[in-house]
Design a protein around this motif. Structure first.
Motif, short mmCIF file in Angstrom:
data_model
loop_
_atom_site.label_atom_id
_atom_site.label_comp_id
_atom_site.label_asym_id
_atom_site.label_seq_id
_atom_site.Cartn_x
_atom_site.Cartn_y
_atom_site.Cartn_z
N CYS A 33 31.42 -6.22 59.47
CA CYS A 33 31.28 -5.51 58.19
C CYS A 33 32.51 -4.67 57.90
N TYR A 54 35.04 -5.20 54.84
CA TYR A 54 35.30 -4.06 53.94
C TYR A 54 36.80 -3.89 53.73
N GLU A 61 32.02 -2.46 49.25
CA GLU A 61 31.11 -1.32 49.28
C GLU A 61 29.85 -1.61 50.09
N ILE A 62 29.24 -2.80 49.90
CA ILE A 62 28.02 -3.12 50.64
C ILE A 62 28.32 -3.30 52.12
N GLN A 108 30.63 -1.64 53.84
CA GLN A 108 30.76 -0.28 54.37
C GLN A 108 29.37 0.36 54.53
N THR A 109 28.52 0.17 53.53
CA THR A 109 27.17 0.71 53.55
C THR A 109 26.36 0.11 54.70
N SER A 110 26.45 -1.19 54.85
CA SER A 110 25.71 -1.90 55.89
C SER A 110 26.13 -1.40 57.28
N GLY A 116 27.34 1.49 58.00
CA GLY A 116 26.81 2.85 58.13
C GLY A 116 25.34 2.86 58.51
N PHE A 117 24.54 2.00 57.88
CA PHE A 117 23.10 1.93 58.21
C PHE A 117 22.90 1.56 59.67
N HIS A 176 18.15 -0.96 58.15
CA HIS A 176 19.42 -1.71 58.26
C HIS A 176 19.23 -3.21 58.03
N VAL A 186 19.29 -3.90 54.31
CA VAL A 186 20.65 -3.71 53.79
C VAL A 186 21.54 -4.88 54.23
N CYS A 207 23.72 -7.43 52.03
CA CYS A 207 25.14 -7.56 52.36
C CYS A 207 25.50 -9.04 52.53
#
Length: 111
Positions: A12, A16, A47-48, A50-52, A54-55, A63, A66, A70
């Protein structure tokens, strides 16, 4: 964090980074590469991803959901990058998106 989850986090974060670099490359190329829809897909994917990551890093119980989203966005971004033709940067981005999608799909199933 399991070994498979760490691999997904790494995929991920790589995706990113590559998507953001590809946005700059596409804006410099101009033309079809700089079309709003193409830039949006690359930014959405970055963005997704980076978010994934993070989760997963925070151990969020959501997660898996998400990661499923992703994977979907990464598949779309891979298709877009392959459609742009034979450019090394576009190929690298498409490949990173494919690897990330596959890893996120595994995480989504495991969750």
């Amino acid at each position: 964090v399991t070994k498979e989850m760490q691999q997904c986090i790494d995929e991920c974060l790589t995706c990113y980074s590559i998507c953001l670099q590809t946005v700059q490359h596409c804006l410099e190329l101009g033309g079809k590469h700089a079309e709003a829809s193409h830039i949006r897909v690359l930014n959405d994917c970055a963005e997704i991803c980076q978010t994934s990551a993070g989760f997963m890093l925070r151990g969020s119980p959501l997660h898996g959901r998400v990661c499923a989203v992703c994977a979907e966005v990464c598949r779309e971004c891979e298709r877009e990058c392959r459609r742009m033709g034979d450019d090394e940067t576009m190929r690298e981005c498409a490949d990173a998106c494919r690897r990330c999608a596959e890893s996120c799909e595994r995480m989504a199933k495991a969750a």
